[in-house]
Design a protein around this motif. Structure first.
Motif, PDB file in Angstrom:
ATOM      1  N   TRP A  72      56.350  80.170 -43.639  1.00 60.27           N
ATOM      2  CA  TRP A  72      56.000  79.152 -44.579  1.00 60.27           C
ATOM      3  C   TRP A  72      56.410  77.576 -43.957  1.00 60.27           C
ATOM      4  O   TRP A  72      57.827  77.828 -44.067  1.00 60.27           O
ATOM      5  N   THR A  73      55.920  76.737 -43.456  1.00 60.16           N
ATOM      6  CA  THR A  73      57.020  75.425 -43.279  1.00 60.16           C
ATOM      7  C   THR A  73      56.237  74.232 -44.415  1.00 60.16           C
ATOM      8  O   THR A  73      54.851  74.094 -44.122  1.00 60.16           O
ATOM      9  N   THR A  74      57.305  73.291 -45.606  1.00 62.62           N
ATOM     10  CA  THR A  74      57.460  73.072 -45.863  1.00 62.62           C
ATOM     11  C   THR A  74      56.517  71.213 -45.222  1.00 62.62           C
ATOM     12  O   THR A  74      57.654  71.213 -44.688  1.00 62.62           O
ATOM     13  N   LEU A  75      55.837  70.686 -45.587  1.00 63.60           N
ATOM     14  CA  LEU A  75      55.574  69.180 -45.022  1.00 63.60           C
ATOM     15  C   LEU A  75      55.513  68.276 -45.825  1.00 63.60           C
ATOM     16  O   LEU A  75      55.174  67.931 -47.207  1.00 63.60           O
ATOM     17  N   SER A  76      56.766  67.228 -46.667  1.00 60.89           N
ATOM     18  CA  SER A  76      56.547  66.060 -47.168  1.00 60.89           C
ATOM     19  C   SER A  76      56.789  65.200 -46.496  1.00 60.89           C
ATOM     20  O   SER A  76      57.540  64.768 -45.067  1.00 60.89           O
ATOM     21  N   TYR A  77      55.711  63.546 -46.642  1.00 61.50           N
ATOM     22  CA  TYR A  77      55.586  62.640 -45.624  1.00 61.50           C
ATOM     23  C   TYR A  77      57.246  61.623 -46.679  1.00 61.50           C
ATOM     24  O   TYR A  77      57.359  62.015 -47.927  1.00 61.50           O
ATOM     25  N   PRO A  78      57.627  61.581 -45.961  1.00 61.22           N
ATOM     26  CA  PRO A  78      59.145  60.605 -45.933  1.00 61.22           C
ATOM     27  C   PRO A  78      59.192  59.698 -46.905  1.00 61.22           C
ATOM     28  O   PRO A  78      58.549  58.689 -47.097  1.00 61.22           O
ATOM     29  N   GLY A  79      59.379  60.137 -48.017  1.00 59.87           N
ATOM     30  CA  GLY A  79      59.659  59.244 -49.396  1.00 59.87           C
ATOM     31  C   GLY A  79      58.568  59.357 -50.176  1.00 59.87           C
ATOM     32  O   GLY A  79      58.560  58.311 -51.218  1.00 59.87           O
ATOM     33  N   ALA A  80      57.836  59.907 -49.996  1.00 63.73           N
ATOM     34  CA  ALA A  80      56.528  60.395 -50.554  1.00 63.73           C
ATOM     35  C   ALA A  80      56.436  61.426 -52.107  1.00 63.73           C
ATOM     36  O   ALA A  80      57.772  62.000 -51.996  1.00 63.73           O
ATOM     37  N   VAL A  81      56.053  60.949 -53.136  1.00 63.58           N
ATOM     38  CA  VAL A  81      56.245  61.745 -54.796  1.00 63.58           C
ATOM     39  C   VAL A  81      55.574  62.945 -53.857  1.00 63.58           C
ATOM     40  O   VAL A  81      55.661  63.837 -54.589  1.00 63.58           O
ATOM     41  N   SER A  82      54.210  63.371 -53.893  1.00 62.05           N
ATOM     42  CA  SER A  82      53.436  63.860 -53.048  1.00 62.05           C
ATOM     43  C   SER A  82      52.880  64.294 -52.041  1.00 62.05           C
ATOM     44  O   SER A  82      52.135  62.835 -51.191  1.00 62.05           O
ATOM     45  N   THR A  83      51.984  65.399 -51.285  1.00 62.78           N
ATOM     46  CA  THR A  83      51.777  65.228 -50.292  1.00 62.78           C
ATOM     47  C   THR A  83      51.102  66.140 -49.590  1.00 62.78           C
ATOM     48  O   THR A  83      51.248  67.651 -50.269  1.00 62.78           O
ATOM     49  N   SER A  84      49.835  66.470 -49.292  1.00 67.80           N
ATOM     50  CA  SER A  84      48.376  67.547 -48.686  1.00 67.80           C
ATOM     51  C   SER A  84      47.979  67.573 -47.394  1.00 67.80           C
ATOM     52  O   SER A  84      47.694  66.207 -47.227  1.00 67.80           O
ATOM     53  N   ALA A  85      48.556  68.380 -47.246  1.00 68.06           N
ATOM     54  CA  ALA A  85      47.769  68.458 -45.785  1.00 68.06           C
ATOM     55  C   ALA A  85      46.825  68.939 -45.670  1.00 68.06           C
ATOM     56  O   ALA A  85      46.094  70.054 -46.536  1.00 68.06           O
ATOM     57  N   THR A  86      45.962  68.007 -45.304  1.00 71.18           N
ATOM     58  CA  THR A  86      43.915  68.628 -45.287  1.00 71.18           C
ATOM     59  C   THR A  86      43.658  69.647 -43.719  1.00 71.18           C
ATOM     60  O   THR A  86      42.014  70.046 -44.246  1.00 71.18           O
ATOM     61  N   ASN A  87      44.215  69.297 -42.663  1.00 70.44           N
ATOM     62  CA  ASN A  87      43.575  69.835 -41.671  1.00 70.44           C
ATOM     63  C   ASN A  87      44.450  69.741 -40.303  1.00 70.44           C
ATOM     64  O   ASN A  87      45.257  68.811 -40.274  1.00 70.44           O
ATOM     65  N   ILE A  88      43.938  70.496 -39.320  1.00 74.80           N
ATOM     66  CA  ILE A  88      45.121  71.143 -38.232  1.00 74.80           C
ATOM     67  C   ILE A  88      44.353  71.101 -36.817  1.00 74.80           C
ATOM     68  O   ILE A  88      42.462  71.296 -37.005  1.00 74.80           O
ATOM     69  N   ASP A  89      44.755  69.865 -35.808  1.00 75.51           N
ATOM     70  CA  ASP A  89      43.660  70.558 -34.344  1.00 75.51           C
ATOM     71  C   ASP A  89      45.295  70.464 -33.595  1.00 75.51           C
ATOM     72  O   ASP A  89      45.292  69.279 -33.050  1.00 75.51           O
ATOM     73  N   GLY A  90      45.307  71.450 -33.341  1.00 71.11           N
ATOM     74  CA  GLY A  90      46.478  71.945 -32.107  1.00 71.11           C
ATOM     75  C   GLY A  90      47.894  71.256 -32.707  1.00 71.11           C
ATOM     76  O   GLY A  90      47.941  71.880 -33.341  1.00 71.11           O
ATOM     77  N   VAL A  91      48.405  70.393 -32.599  1.00 68.27           N
ATOM     78  CA  VAL A  91      49.491  70.355 -33.003  1.00 68.27           C
ATOM     79  C   VAL A  91      49.679  68.941 -34.102  1.00 68.27           C
ATOM     80  O   VAL A  91      51.030  68.905 -34.628  1.00 68.27           O
ATOM     81  N   ASN A  92      48.596  68.472 -33.901  1.00 71.07           N
ATOM     82  CA  ASN A  92      47.523  67.099 -34.482  1.00 71.07           C
ATOM     83  C   ASN A  92      47.640  67.338 -36.406  1.00 71.07           C
ATOM     84  O   ASN A  92      46.591  68.459 -36.274  1.00 71.07           O
ATOM     85  N   ILE A  93      48.450  66.884 -37.209  1.00 70.71           N
ATOM     86  CA  ILE A  93      47.866  67.476 -38.897  1.00 70.71           C
ATOM     87  C   ILE A  93      47.753  65.801 -39.209  1.00 70.71           C
ATOM     88  O   ILE A  93      48.196  65.106 -38.953  1.00 70.71           O
ATOM     89  N   VAL A  94      46.160  66.034 -40.391  1.00 68.70           N
ATOM     90  CA  VAL A  94      46.656  65.122 -40.815  1.00 68.70           C
ATOM     91  C   VAL A  94      46.138  65.436 -41.954  1.00 68.70           C
ATOM     92  O   VAL A  94      45.964  66.317 -42.924  1.00 68.70           O
ATOM     93  N   GLY A  95      46.220  64.563 -42.970  1.00 68.77           N
ATOM     94  CA  GLY A  95      46.109  64.722 -44.783  1.00 68.77           C
ATOM     95  C   GLY A  95      45.973  63.290 -45.751  1.00 68.77           C
ATOM     96  O   GLY A  95      45.826  62.515 -44.775  1.00 68.77           O
ATOM     97  N   PHE A  96      46.999  63.220 -46.932  1.00 72.96           N
ATOM     98  CA  PHE A  96      47.295  61.734 -47.407  1.00 72.96           C
ATOM     99  C   PHE A  96      48.790  62.028 -47.748  1.00 72.96           C
ATOM    100  O   PHE A  96      48.857  63.388 -48.594  1.00 72.96           O
ATOM    101  N   TYR A  97      49.321  61.000 -49.071  1.00 71.31           N
ATOM    102  CA  TYR A  97      50.415  61.025 -49.399  1.00 71.31           C
ATOM    103  C   TYR A  97      50.488  60.151 -50.688  1.00 71.31           C
ATOM    104  O   TYR A  97      49.285  59.479 -50.366  1.00 71.31           O
ATOM    105  N   GLU A  98      51.045  60.423 -52.064  1.00 65.45           N
ATOM    106  CA  GLU A  98      50.967  59.442 -52.947  1.00 65.45           C
ATOM    107  C   GLU A  98      52.582  58.690 -52.918  1.00 65.45           C
ATOM    108  O   GLU A  98      53.403  59.612 -52.688  1.00 65.45           O
ATOM    109  N   GLU A  99      52.143  57.669 -53.535  1.00 65.03           N
ATOM    110  CA  GLU A  99      53.459  56.471 -53.350  1.00 65.03           C
ATOM    111  C   GLU A  99      53.703  56.997 -54.488  1.00 65.03           C
ATOM    112  O   GLU A  99      53.658  56.927 -55.231  1.00 65.03           O
TER     113      GLU A  99
END
Length: 432
Positions: free
Chosen positions: A224-251
């Motif tokens: 398991w690898t944790t993903l945290s957008y730098p400086g964000a309060v929270s991070t959600s990873a929603t989709n993946i295609d190859g090496v690219n991952i999208v989602g959203f983060y909260e400031e």
């Protein structure tokens, strides 16, 4: 926005726990789209631009619309009309919009697509489904109170389920067997694991421990690898295609923004003029999701990212980082001599200032090509540790969790005119 978020939460709870006496009467009509061309200067220098074309997709006269999944030219999503909690899923193939409603079901939401197969849930998240274009199949984790299907890749489906007081857990379904996915940091019922998508054997999602912030994760079947957008309060990873991952983060201020992460670079994605942006799906150079406009209306979008040839990490230039992406098998034709030649021919393009990554000489490149097969694992950059997935609802702070029913008083979405805007770094800036 805190009040709005609470309103969404209350609405979602009502839909899930109240009796489903009302019959869904989806309103079928023509969908329309508007396009906004944005020149986003993601590179350090203003002269080096990366173009992102933002296209809004709204169901006519709907209260809200959102895009949740994409595969090539096909996108799937959800819209809601009227004053009640009625809604339908839909598919758009670039020409035709097709409403999706589970037979005799209530409130259908299409969340993921792979080829002809679409997954999602109906009856306000009580049951997941698989639809192959002809046959609808209900998906229910054995013994669960509710099940939602979020992502699909081949015969593999991921999602989450709830069972008694055990909290929300993720699952992997291969067409025969159900496997529970629980982030190792989640103890008993003190947290949730929410897988949102799968590509091959790699699963992405989010997990939350009681009293702690939400974090994204990548699970490759072993670690398991944790993903945290730098400086964000929270991070959600929603989709993946190859090496690219999208989602959203909260400031810190509670606002949420979309992101694109290629394993090395974090890129913030913000729909021009929107209060908040949520990235839900990615396929090649196209990202889909939803955004909240200034009036509180919720809309779907497609963002098409135009990049320089050889720019495999979509950061607006061709440099050593793109070679690393090629070496890891993340270019359009993984590990091909053609993609390597494209990178070599365009090296230095798109940016006046090169990144501080060593550039292999031609002779070195030849040796690296021969050594790549055996050296990929050694060269692969390690990632932080993370875990799980959420539940029958969208990421905890996403207005589209559980179908995205709008709170009382939110106006119906309005059509947007064609607008051309230019933004400099900061509107769609990158954090390295």
């Amino acid at each position: 926005m805190n009040v709005m978020t609470k309103a969404f939460h209350v609405a979602c709870q009502r839909v899930r726990h109240a009796s489903l006496a009302a019959t869904l009467r989806p309103r079928i009509g023509w969908l329309y789209s508007t396009t906004i061309l944005v020149v986003a200067l993601l590179a350090v220098d203003a002269a080096n631009a990366q173009t992102i074309t933002w296209t809004t997709l709204d169901y006519p006269d709907s209260d809200l619309s959102g895009l949740l999944g994409i595969d090539g030219t096909n996108v799937v999503g959800h819209f809601s009309t009227g004053s009640g909690f009625t809604g339908s899923g839909f598919r758009y193939d670039g020409v035709t919009y097709t409403p999706l409603d589970y037979p005799s079901g209530d409130h259908t939401l299409a969340a993921g697509i792979d080829g002809a197969n679409i997954v999602g849930w109906y009856d306000s998240g009580s049951h997941g489904f698989l639809y192959d274009g002809a046959v609808w199949t209900s998906l229910d984790f054995p013994g669960a109170d509710y099940t939602e299907a979020r992502g699909i890749s081949g015969t593999k489906i991921v999602g989450y389920y709830g069972q008694g007081g055990a909290g929300t857990r993720g699952y992997l379904f291969d067409g025969v067997s159900w496997t529970t996915l629980q982030h190792p940091d989640i103890i008993a019922t003190a947290g949730e694991t929410l897988p949102y998508d799968i590509d091959g054997d790699t699963i992405v999602g989010e997990y939350v421990r009681a009293g702690l912030r939400t974090q994204g994760f990548v699970f490759d079947g072993d670690s398991w690898t944790t993903l945290s957008y730098p400086g964000a309060v929270s991070t959600s990873a929603t989709n993946i295609d190859g090496v690219n991952i999208v989602g959203f983060y909260e400031e810190d201020l509670g606002l949420r923004r979309g992101f694109l992460y290629d394993g090395t670079t974090w890129t913030s994605l913000d729909y021009p003029g929107a209060q908040e942006t949520f990235a839900h799906g990615i396929s090649g150079d196209r990202v889909v999701g939803s955004y909240i406009d200034e009036a509180g209306g919720i809309h779907g979008f497609i963002a098409t990212i135009s990049t320089v040839l050889g720019d495999f990490d979509f950061d607006g230039d061709v440099d050593g980082r793109d070679f690393l992406i090629w070496q890891r098998g993340g270019s359009p034709a993984p590990l091909s001599a053609g993609d390597l030649a494209t990178w070599q021919a365009n090296y230095g393009g798109g940016s006046l200032r090169a990144n501080s990554v060593a550039v292999p000489e031609p002779t070195t490149l030849t040796l690296l090509m021969l050594a790549t097969a055996g050296g990929r694992a050694i060269c692969r950059r390690a990632r932080p540790v993370s875990s799980t997935h959420q539940r029958v609802r969208y990421p905890i702070n996403d207005p589209f969790r559980n179908g995205g029913e709008p709170p009382q008083g939110i106006p119906k979405s309005s059509r947007r005119p064609l607008v051309t805007l230019t933004f400099r770094a900061g509107n769609l800036g990158m954090i390295r």
